[in-house]
Design a protein around this motif. Sequence first.
Motif, PDB file in Angstrom:
ATOM      1  N   THR A  13       0.827  -1.208   0.000  1.00 39.15           N
ATOM      2  CA  THR A  13       0.000   0.000   0.000  1.00 39.15           C
ATOM      3  C   THR A  13       0.861   1.257   0.000  1.00 39.15           C
ATOM      4  N   ARG A  14       1.872   1.263   0.872  1.00 35.41           N
ATOM      5  CA  ARG A  14       2.744   2.441   0.988  1.00 35.41           C
ATOM      6  C   ARG A  14       4.040   2.287   0.208  1.00 35.41           C
ATOM      7  N   LEU A  15       4.267   1.090  -0.337  1.00 38.22           N
ATOM      8  CA  LEU A  15       5.494   0.775  -1.088  1.00 38.22           C
ATOM      9  C   LEU A  15       6.741   0.991  -0.232  1.00 38.22           C
ATOM     10  N   ILE A  16       6.665   0.500   1.008  1.00 38.56           N
ATOM     11  CA  ILE A  16       7.798   0.508   1.936  1.00 38.56           C
ATOM     12  C   ILE A  16       8.279  -0.927   2.113  1.00 38.56           C
ATOM     13  N   ALA A  17       9.550  -1.165   1.889  1.00 33.31           N
ATOM     14  CA  ALA A  17      10.133  -2.499   2.030  1.00 33.31           C
ATOM     15  C   ALA A  17      11.023  -2.545   3.270  1.00 33.31           C
ATOM     16  N   THR A  18      11.056  -3.694   3.934  1.00 30.12           N
ATOM     17  CA  THR A  18      11.908  -3.884   5.105  1.00 30.12           C
ATOM     18  C   THR A  18      12.772  -5.127   4.935  1.00 30.12           C
ATOM     19  N   ARG A  48      12.436  -3.984  -7.804  1.00 31.66           N
ATOM     20  CA  ARG A  48      11.259  -3.193  -7.468  1.00 31.66           C
ATOM     21  C   ARG A  48      11.602  -1.697  -7.444  1.00 31.66           C
ATOM     22  N   PRO A  49      11.831  -1.101  -8.608  1.00 24.64           N
ATOM     23  CA  PRO A  49      12.141   0.335  -8.640  1.00 24.64           C
ATOM     24  C   PRO A  49      10.972   1.211  -8.212  1.00 24.64           C
ATOM     25  N   ASP A  50       9.768   0.614  -8.073  1.00 22.33           N
ATOM     26  CA  ASP A  50       8.610   1.386  -7.648  1.00 22.33           C
ATOM     27  C   ASP A  50       8.577   1.631  -6.146  1.00 22.33           C
ATOM     28  N   LEU A  51       9.441   0.979  -5.377  1.00 25.36           N
ATOM     29  CA  LEU A  51       9.459   1.170  -3.929  1.00 25.36           C
ATOM     30  C   LEU A  51       9.768   2.625  -3.592  1.00 25.36           C
ATOM     31  N   ARG A  52       9.186   3.113  -2.470  1.00 24.97           N
ATOM     32  CA  ARG A  52       9.349   4.521  -2.103  1.00 24.97           C
ATOM     33  C   ARG A  52      10.207   4.711  -0.860  1.00 24.97           C
ATOM     34  N   CYS A  53      10.471   3.634  -0.133  1.00 23.30           N
ATOM     35  CA  CYS A  53      11.416   3.670   0.984  1.00 23.30           C
ATOM     36  C   CYS A  53      11.834   2.239   1.309  1.00 23.30           C
ATOM     37  N   ILE A  54      13.087   2.066   1.705  1.00 26.37           N
ATOM     38  CA  ILE A  54      13.608   0.760   2.109  1.00 26.37           C
ATOM     39  C   ILE A  54      14.179   0.892   3.515  1.00 26.37           C
ATOM     40  N   LEU A 105      16.756   3.589   4.659  1.00 28.23           N
ATOM     41  CA  LEU A 105      16.771   4.013   6.060  1.00 28.23           C
ATOM     42  C   LEU A 105      17.278   2.867   6.922  1.00 28.23           C
ATOM     43  N   ALA A 106      18.431   3.046   7.567  1.00 27.57           N
ATOM     44  CA  ALA A 106      18.950   2.047   8.507  1.00 27.57           C
ATOM     45  C   ALA A 106      18.355   2.310   9.883  1.00 27.57           C
ATOM     46  N   SER A 107      17.756   1.288  10.468  1.00 25.04           N
ATOM     47  CA  SER A 107      17.168   1.371  11.808  1.00 25.04           C
ATOM     48  C   SER A 107      18.009   0.490  12.717  1.00 25.04           C
ATOM     49  N   VAL A 108      18.781   1.118  13.636  1.00 28.80           N
ATOM     50  CA  VAL A 108      19.820   0.366  14.335  1.00 28.80           C
ATOM     51  C   VAL A 108      19.644   0.428  15.854  1.00 28.80           C
ATOM     52  N   HIS A 109      20.160  -0.617  16.500  1.00 26.27           N
ATOM     53  CA  HIS A 109      20.090  -0.712  17.957  1.00 26.27           C
ATOM     54  C   HIS A 109      21.177  -1.668  18.420  1.00 26.27           C
ATOM     55  N   GLY A 110      21.428  -1.696  19.722  1.00 27.16           N
ATOM     56  CA  GLY A 110      22.406  -2.634  20.269  1.00 27.16           C
ATOM     57  C   GLY A 110      23.797  -2.340  19.754  1.00 27.16           C
ATOM     58  N   ALA A 111      24.425  -3.336  19.150  1.00 24.59           N
ATOM     59  CA  ALA A 111      25.773  -3.197  18.605  1.00 24.59           C
ATOM     60  C   ALA A 111      25.717  -2.922  17.111  1.00 24.59           C
ATOM     61  N   VAL A 112      26.508  -1.933  16.683  1.00 30.87           N
ATOM     62  CA  VAL A 112      26.713  -1.663  15.260  1.00 30.87           C
ATOM     63  C   VAL A 112      28.224  -1.665  15.056  1.00 30.87           C
ATOM     64  N   ALA A 113      28.739  -2.743  14.497  1.00 29.27           N
ATOM     65  CA  ALA A 113      30.195  -2.913  14.451  1.00 29.27           C
ATOM     66  C   ALA A 113      30.625  -3.523  13.118  1.00 29.27           C
ATOM     67  N   LEU A 199       9.131   7.584  10.208  1.00 27.20           N
ATOM     68  CA  LEU A 199      10.108   8.213   9.322  1.00 27.20           C
ATOM     69  C   LEU A 199      10.006   7.639   7.912  1.00 27.20           C
ATOM     70  N   ALA A 200       9.851   6.316   7.824  1.00 25.16           N
ATOM     71  CA  ALA A 200       9.701   5.682   6.510  1.00 25.16           C
ATOM     72  C   ALA A 200       8.438   6.166   5.812  1.00 25.16           C
ATOM     73  N   ALA A 201       7.358   6.317   6.579  1.00 25.30           N
ATOM     74  CA  ALA A 201       6.102   6.793   5.999  1.00 25.30           C
ATOM     75  C   ALA A 201       6.253   8.219   5.476  1.00 25.30           C
ATOM     76  N   LYS A 202       6.979   9.051   6.216  1.00 24.96           N
ATOM     77  CA  LYS A 202       7.210  10.442   5.780  1.00 24.96           C
ATOM     78  C   LYS A 202       7.996  10.451   4.468  1.00 24.96           C
ATOM     79  N   ILE A 203       9.027   9.605   4.384  1.00 20.94           N
ATOM     80  CA  ILE A 203       9.818   9.529   3.150  1.00 20.94           C
ATOM     81  C   ILE A 203       8.957   9.039   1.999  1.00 20.94           C
TER      82      ILE A 203
END
Length: 264
Positions: A13-18, A48-54, A105-113, A199-203
């Motif tokens: 519906t929103r063309l947001i991929a995760t 899927r070039p039609d996606l609007r946020c990843i 959009l990277a959504s991060v938590h914990g360790a990023v190494a 944030l993804a929805a806004k993008i």
Amino acid sequence: MAMELATLEIDETRLIATMTVNRPAVLNALDVATAEAMQSVAAKLAARPDLRCIIVRGAGRAFMAGGDLAGFASDFDTADSTVKQLLDALEPVVMTFQHHPAPVLASVHGAVAGAGISLMAAADLSIAATETRFMLAYDKIGAPPDCGGSYFLPRLLGERRAAALMYLGETWSAEEALQYGLVNKLVSANDLQIETDKLAAKIAAGPTLAYSQYKKLVREGRTNSLQEQLHAERAAFCAATKTADFKIGVSAFIKREMAKFTGR
């Protein structure tokens, strides 16, 4: 049934991929199988070039704790072969993040190494939980960065800041990562999923054709001369005037209304 090591969910519906890296028992450390699963997901995204946020995220307690060192330690004589297999899979993921028309959009938590920080830096934007810790970590194993770490980090942070991560082995808090420009926004761990979705929805509701042109201009601007970049900007702007989003945006701006972009 075995758990998939990387998964893709698409909100049609929103063309947001995760994209979710799914090896939580080892903090999503990357072995060859996980890297190849990510490559498979990236190939689906590229189709899927039609996606609007990843969105790219990690399951469990961490975003990504870098490479799985057990695979190297088991046989140092074949470590170079293992690295080649890992990067044969991961480098296409980096290129997909950079070349896909949708903002990543990277959504991060914990360790990023390790490779985790490189892959996060390859995304266009990043949102982090306040308890997140960031470290390059390659200095701990006697190796230089891969997955674009030496390319993206100096551009994001400046060479001095990036050098501190490598040469001094610094570990940054989420607040430091925000201050230095490594992440865009901090939220509580409990709110990370909700705020990532917002944030993804806004993008996704924005003028995504213009966003794709901006991504392309930034990418080409790394090697263009100023004159070449001016020409590229001119061509992109003129092309934008032919889109529905341009007409919608200009009309709404003049009327002082909120534009409802269609991505066309």
